[in-house]
Design a protein around this motif. Structure first.
Motif, PDB file in Angstrom:
ATOM      1  N   CYS A 122      27.609  72.592  51.659  1.00  0.00           N
ATOM      2  CA  CYS A 122      28.664  72.994  50.726  1.00  0.00           C
ATOM      3  C   CYS A 122      29.211  74.360  51.124  1.00  0.00           C
ATOM      4  O   CYS A 122      30.431  74.583  51.099  1.00  0.00           O
ATOM      5  CB  CYS A 122      28.117  73.022  49.308  1.00  0.00           C
ATOM      6  SG  CYS A 122      29.337  73.506  48.071  1.00  0.00           S
ATOM      7  N   ILE A 123      28.318  75.274  51.515  1.00  0.00           N
ATOM      8  CA  ILE A 123      28.758  76.591  51.990  1.00  0.00           C
ATOM      9  C   ILE A 123      29.612  76.433  53.240  1.00  0.00           C
ATOM     10  O   ILE A 123      30.657  77.072  53.395  1.00  0.00           O
ATOM     11  CB  ILE A 123      27.542  77.486  52.279  1.00  0.00           C
ATOM     12  CG1 ILE A 123      26.847  77.850  50.962  1.00  0.00           C
ATOM     13  CG2 ILE A 123      27.949  78.750  53.039  1.00  0.00           C
ATOM     14  CD1 ILE A 123      25.531  78.566  51.133  1.00  0.00           C
ATOM     15  N   TRP A 124      29.173  75.539  54.142  1.00  0.00           N
ATOM     16  CA  TRP A 124      29.959  75.243  55.347  1.00  0.00           C
ATOM     17  C   TRP A 124      31.345  74.714  54.958  1.00  0.00           C
ATOM     18  O   TRP A 124      32.360  75.132  55.517  1.00  0.00           O
ATOM     19  CB  TRP A 124      29.219  74.207  56.191  1.00  0.00           C
ATOM     20  CG  TRP A 124      29.879  73.869  57.479  1.00  0.00           C
ATOM     21  CD1 TRP A 124      29.742  74.507  58.682  1.00  0.00           C
ATOM     22  CD2 TRP A 124      30.791  72.797  57.718  1.00  0.00           C
ATOM     23  NE1 TRP A 124      30.513  73.894  59.646  1.00  0.00           N
ATOM     24  CE2 TRP A 124      31.164  72.841  59.078  1.00  0.00           C
ATOM     25  CE3 TRP A 124      31.335  71.799  56.910  1.00  0.00           C
ATOM     26  CZ2 TRP A 124      32.045  71.930  59.656  1.00  0.00           C
ATOM     27  CZ3 TRP A 124      32.219  70.887  57.469  1.00  0.00           C
ATOM     28  CH2 TRP A 124      32.561  70.958  58.829  1.00  0.00           C
ATOM     29  N   GLY A 125      31.392  73.810  53.975  1.00  0.00           N
ATOM     30  CA  GLY A 125      32.672  73.256  53.549  1.00  0.00           C
ATOM     31  C   GLY A 125      33.591  74.299  52.933  1.00  0.00           C
ATOM     32  O   GLY A 125      34.796  74.328  53.188  1.00  0.00           O
ATOM     33  N   ALA A 298      37.030  68.042  49.026  1.00  0.00           N
ATOM     34  CA  ALA A 298      36.310  66.819  48.652  1.00  0.00           C
ATOM     35  C   ALA A 298      34.937  66.781  49.306  1.00  0.00           C
ATOM     36  O   ALA A 298      33.936  66.412  48.680  1.00  0.00           O
ATOM     37  CB  ALA A 298      37.127  65.588  49.039  1.00  0.00           C
ATOM     38  N   GLU A 299      34.861  67.176  50.570  1.00  0.00           N
ATOM     39  CA  GLU A 299      33.578  67.203  51.281  1.00  0.00           C
ATOM     40  C   GLU A 299      32.606  68.160  50.608  1.00  0.00           C
ATOM     41  O   GLU A 299      31.424  67.842  50.410  1.00  0.00           O
ATOM     42  CB  GLU A 299      33.808  67.603  52.738  1.00  0.00           C
ATOM     43  CG  GLU A 299      32.543  67.708  53.569  1.00  0.00           C
ATOM     44  CD  GLU A 299      31.943  69.108  53.565  1.00  0.00           C
ATOM     45  OE1 GLU A 299      30.707  69.214  53.571  1.00  0.00           O
ATOM     46  OE2 GLU A 299      32.708  70.081  53.543  1.00  0.00           O
ATOM     47  N   SER A 300      33.069  69.359  50.250  1.00  0.00           N
ATOM     48  CA  SER A 300      32.190  70.367  49.652  1.00  0.00           C
ATOM     49  C   SER A 300      31.600  69.884  48.331  1.00  0.00           C
ATOM     50  O   SER A 300      30.411  70.094  48.046  1.00  0.00           O
ATOM     51  CB  SER A 300      32.962  71.670  49.421  1.00  0.00           C
ATOM     52  OG  SER A 300      33.426  72.207  50.627  1.00  0.00           O
ATOM     53  N   ILE A 301      32.414  69.240  47.526  1.00  0.00           N
ATOM     54  CA  ILE A 301      31.947  68.757  46.222  1.00  0.00           C
ATOM     55  C   ILE A 301      30.924  67.637  46.394  1.00  0.00           C
ATOM     56  O   ILE A 301      29.832  67.656  45.803  1.00  0.00           O
ATOM     57  CB  ILE A 301      33.138  68.274  45.374  1.00  0.00           C
ATOM     58  CG1 ILE A 301      34.050  69.463  45.009  1.00  0.00           C
ATOM     59  CG2 ILE A 301      32.647  67.573  44.106  1.00  0.00           C
ATOM     60  CD1 ILE A 301      35.352  69.062  44.342  1.00  0.00           C
TER      61      ILE A 301
END
Length: 488
Positions: A122-125, A298-301
């Motif tokens: 999530c941090i990466w996203g 969307a990826e992070s969530i």
């Protein structure tokens, strides 16, 4: 993870404007390839190296390499020097990204690991979302060199934090003993094989005919050296960078092949959609950078939600299956993009693909880790990351080649149809921004934009088989329960 995400996505916004300024659009993909070659080839040896010399030493060393490469990129005056500097950056990125994932595997059980891998992803996203906007702002309002200078203070902070606060167990043994355990031979063979195959795929049909000696020699020799690498790993090293015995385990083999296709289908959109926006829609760098935000948000969530769900339920196979379906559904409609496409289809496709990415990115690694013994978790993790990067680098080469071939064929046709503007067409082929600055007829302008679009559509079409193959591969995953205690 924040630092690597920042630069992974910033590349997708920066590389076309950089190539335009250096009048080297035909070499643009090598700004990315130079970085990804070394990132990919060194990931396995960083994983094994961290077993031998310690995680902390590897992270600090890799951060210093990334710092040096960033300074060199900022000072680059030619495309060749920039590509070489990017390769040095890749040496550092490989160590940081790989070791961060291995440390998570060290510290937590498989069930807990899903949650913390979700947090790190999530941090990466979030950093990719920041990076894509930052890249557009830098290019439009300043100079691309600022993007590389930004990296310097972040890298210094990472090195200091790792040095002062990372309390990890030291590794025993003398320096000579540690060097003897390092598989340098396997890493060199892997690097040479990747470079040769990548050169052949990049040159084929664009710089040289596919049947030319240059292309065939690269592909054949690269394949032979790749086979030699497999044989070498089986027979020679004391501690190979990847123990081939792991391939006998079904889920590990599926995870490795799955990561090859997963890397291909998830990296391509973040690279080609900003390029499509710049070349076809004639957006500003800032606007083109915003086109990838739906994917990263969307990826992070969903990577965070997936991590907590796997931690609670212990189920991961269903996430991979569902994610593969979302990826295929989100990436296939990209083939209908054209000059007149509205925001609705762009946002919709990327949200669907981003959900798929979030569902798969960490659960696919868990698929391999759940089947590996405690002593093989680091090797399994780093080899999965290696295969993901290898998929990304191969698809960049293939799709860039497809894009360049189709675009080059159209531009050659227009040169014969508009001989009075041959010089202008040649300049535009190396610097797309000139299409709005040179004095050319409206008819030629429309045909040149259509040429850029035709090349992009060919690249998006070539992406579909990779998505379908990924779905077919992961269907074979067998559920193996995640342990709630750390493996030894």
């Amino acid at each position: 993870m924040f630092l690597i995400g920042l630069y992974t996505i910033m590349d997708s916004v920066l590389y076309v404007p950089i190539a335009n300024e250096l009048n080297s659009l035909s070499q643009a993909e090598w700004i990315i390839n130079g970085y990804m070659i070394t990132t990919t080839a060194l990931q396995p040896i960083y994983g094994k190296g961290s077993d031998i010399v310690g995680r902390k030493a590897v992270i600090i060393f890799a951060t210093l390499l990334l710092l040096a490469g960033s300074v060199m990129c900022a000072l680059a005056q030619s495309i060749e020097f920039l590509i070489a500097s990017r390769a040095i950056q890749g040496l550092g990125s490989a160590g940081i990204y790989t070791t961060a994932n291995v440390i998570i595997a060290d510290l937590f059980s498989e069930r807990e690991r899903a949650k913390f891998m979700g947090i790190s992803s999530c941090i990466w996203g979030l950093s990719t979302a920041i990076g894509v906007i930052l890249g557009g702002v830098v290019v439009q309002l300043s100079t691309w060199r600022v993007a590389f200078w930004i990296n310097v203070p972040i890298a210094i902070v990472i090195a200091m934090i790792s040095w002062k606060t990372a309390h990890l167990p030291p590794v025993t043994g003398t320096a000579r003993e540690k060097l003897r355990r390092m598989d340098f031979g396997g890493s060199i063979l892997c690097l040479i094989s990747i470079v040769l195959i990548l050169l052949g795929l990049s040159w084929g049909g664009r710089d040289y005919p596919w049947q030319s000696a240059a292309v065939l020699c690269c592909l054949i020799l690269g394949s032979i050296i790749g086979c030699l690498f497999v044989y070498y790993e089986h027979k020679v090293p004391i501690e190979p960078i990847f123990p081939l015995r792991l391939l006998r385990q079904r889920n590990v083999a599926i995870a490795l092949v799955g990561h090859l296709f997963f890397g291909a289908i998830t990296y391509a959109p973040t690279m080609f959609i900003p390029q499509w926006a710049l070349l076809v829609k004639n957006t500003t760098p800032i606007t083109s950078s915003l086109y990838t935000l739906p994917f990263t948000i969307a990826e992070s969530i969903f990577v965070m939600l997936t991590g907590f769900w796997v931690d609670k339920s212990g189920r991961y196979r269903e996430c991979v299956w569902l994610g593969s379906c979302f990826l295929l559904a989100g990436l296939t409609p990209l083939v209908i993009l054209d000059q007149n496409s509205g925001l609705g289809i762009i946002i919709g496709c990327q949200v669907v693909a981003g959900i798929g990415f979030g569902l798969c990115i960490q659960t696919l690694i868990l698929t391999g880790q759940a089947s590996a013994s405690g002593s093989d978790v680091a090797s399994t993790t780093t080899t999965c990351l290696f295969m993901r990067s290898l998929g990304a680098i191969l698809v960049v080469a293939v799709l860039s080649s497809v894009n360049g071939n189709v675009r080059g064929s159209k531009f050659a046709q227009l040169t014969s149809e508009f001989p009075d503007y041959a010089a202008e067409i040649s300049k535009i082929s190396e610097n797309q921004s000139l299409i709005h600055k040179l004095d050319i007829p409206v008819e030629l302008f429309d045909l040149l934009v259509a040429g850029f679009m035709r090349g992009m559509r060919a690249a998006f079409t070539a992406l579909i088989p990779f998505s379908a193959l990924y779905l077919l591969v992961v269907v074979g995953i067998k559920h193996i329960s995640l342990q709630q205690t750390r493996k030894l």
